[in-house]
Design a protein around this motif. Structure first.
Motif, short mmCIF file in Angstrom:
data_model
loop_
_atom_site.label_atom_id
_atom_site.label_comp_id
_atom_site.label_asym_id
_atom_site.label_seq_id
_atom_site.Cartn_x
_atom_site.Cartn_y
_atom_site.Cartn_z
N THR A 63 -8.95 -3.02 5.51
CA THR A 63 -7.75 -3.46 6.43
C THR A 63 -8.43 -4.25 7.49
O THR A 63 -7.84 -5.27 7.79
CB THR A 63 -7.18 -2.09 6.78
N ALA A 64 -9.32 -3.79 8.10
CA ALA A 64 -9.93 -4.30 9.31
C ALA A 64 -10.24 -5.77 9.18
O ALA A 64 -10.26 -6.57 9.97
CB ALA A 64 -11.01 -3.30 9.96
N TYR A 65 -11.20 -5.62 8.16
CA TYR A 65 -11.64 -7.16 7.66
C TYR A 65 -10.65 -8.19 6.77
O TYR A 65 -11.15 -9.16 6.34
CB TYR A 65 -12.94 -6.89 6.96
N GLY A 66 -9.47 -7.61 6.29
CA GLY A 66 -8.70 -8.47 5.64
C GLY A 66 -9.28 -8.78 4.18
O GLY A 66 -8.98 -9.78 3.65
N LEU A 67 -9.95 -7.58 3.60
CA LEU A 67 -10.75 -7.92 2.23
C LEU A 67 -9.86 -7.74 1.06
O LEU A 67 -9.92 -8.22 0.17
CB LEU A 67 -11.75 -6.88 2.23
N GLY A 68 -8.64 -6.95 1.19
CA GLY A 68 -7.81 -6.66 0.15
C GLY A 68 -8.19 -6.25 -0.98
O GLY A 68 -7.76 -6.28 -2.22
N LEU A 69 -9.18 -5.15 -0.67
CA LEU A 69 -9.71 -4.27 -1.68
C LEU A 69 -8.57 -3.28 -2.43
O LEU A 69 -7.96 -2.72 -1.52
CB LEU A 69 -10.81 -3.46 -1.37
N LYS A 70 -8.88 -2.82 -3.66
CA LYS A 70 -7.90 -2.08 -4.10
C LYS A 70 -8.75 -0.77 -4.70
O LYS A 70 -9.79 -0.74 -5.20
CB LYS A 70 -7.07 -2.65 -5.29
#
Length: 267
Positions: free
Chosen positions: A260-267
């Motif tokens: 979230t903090a780095y806008g990575l979009g990991l799932k």
């Protein structure tokens, strides 16, 4: 820019074997991916790091470094943001940065506009450092800010002073600010630093209480961890603390909040 890299007199920290070394030292911990923080504030160095990890999915992203006092900040940002692995900036110059400077704040607004993050380093500055971050967070509320290394607190195993606790409470009111629980060994007054999580409990409790489950982020501060314990012992230390909060809290701390903090979009 334009200087050949790496230079002939480069130190061991900058030799191309560094990614392979990190994979080796972190293997035992079960780490599956990492965000690199940071390069120097030379454009060529940021590019070099990105080139060094090209095609290696273990290295998820780079928080680079661009001098925020420089009028060419946006120009350099436009170059680096073309690489989707470039997710933010940790501003660190040889000389202290004036975070009230109009140019600096304007450049941070440019970061926010691009959806990129700012890592903030305030080592050993105590209340003043926390207040400095607070001022930036309020001046640029659209900017995601990750404050590194337990807000730079010098950990001595004792209860923090009320003035620092008050400053943390005020900073945490900014919902755009995340606290990275990292560098505990380096922030420890006692050296070699203890590996028992109890020594860090007072500080961690203050940070967790104020930032909550969704705004605390894992980080190691490798290779500086070499000075006070190995990578795996550090992971065991922080895991001992967060395991007591439950599986969901561990998942948030170790990867979801960073996504979230780095806008990575990991799932």
């Amino acid at each position: 820019e334009g200087t050949p890299w790496p230079p002939k007199n480069a130190t061991v920290l900058y030799k191309p074997h560094l990614p392979a070394e990190f994979k080796q030292v972190s293997k035992e911990s079960g780490l599956t991916g990492v965000v690199i923080v940071e390069a120097s504030n030379r454009l060529a160095d940021n590019k070099w790091v990105l080139d060094l990890i090209e095609g290696d999915e273990f290295f998820v992203a780079l928080v680079g470094n661009i001098d925020p006092t420089n009028d060419t900040f946006k120009e350099q940002l436009n170059v680096l943001k073309k690489d989707k692995r470039f997710v933010g900036v940790r501003a660190r110059n040889p000389k202290p940065i004036d975070y009230t400077n109009a140019t600096v704040l304007k450049n941070f607004e440019a970061l926010a506009k691009e959806g990129l993050s700012l890592d903030f380093l305030c080592n050993g500055q105590g209340v003043k450092g926390v207040q400095e971050v607070d001022a930036v967070a309020r001046a640029v509320p659209g900017l995601r800010i990750v404050v590194d290394h337990v807000l730079g607190y010098n950990i001595d195993g004792k209860q923090p002073g009320q003035d620092w606790i008050d400053a943390v409470e005020r900073l945490a009111q900014n919902k755009n600010v995340y606290c990275k629980i990292s560098g505990l060994y380096q922030r420890c007054v006692q050296q070699p630093a203890p590996s028992d999580s109890q020594h860090y409990l007072e500080v961690l409790d203050v940070l967790y209480k104020n930032f909550g489950q969704k705004r605390v982020v894992f980080g190691s501060n490798w290779p500086c961890t070499k000075k006070s314990g190995d990578y795996s012992s550090y992971v065991r230390l922080v895991n001992a603390y967060f395991a007591s909060k439950g599986q969901e809290a561990c998942e948030d701390y170790f990867w979801r909040n960073a996504s979230t903090a780095y806008g990575l979009g990991l799932k």
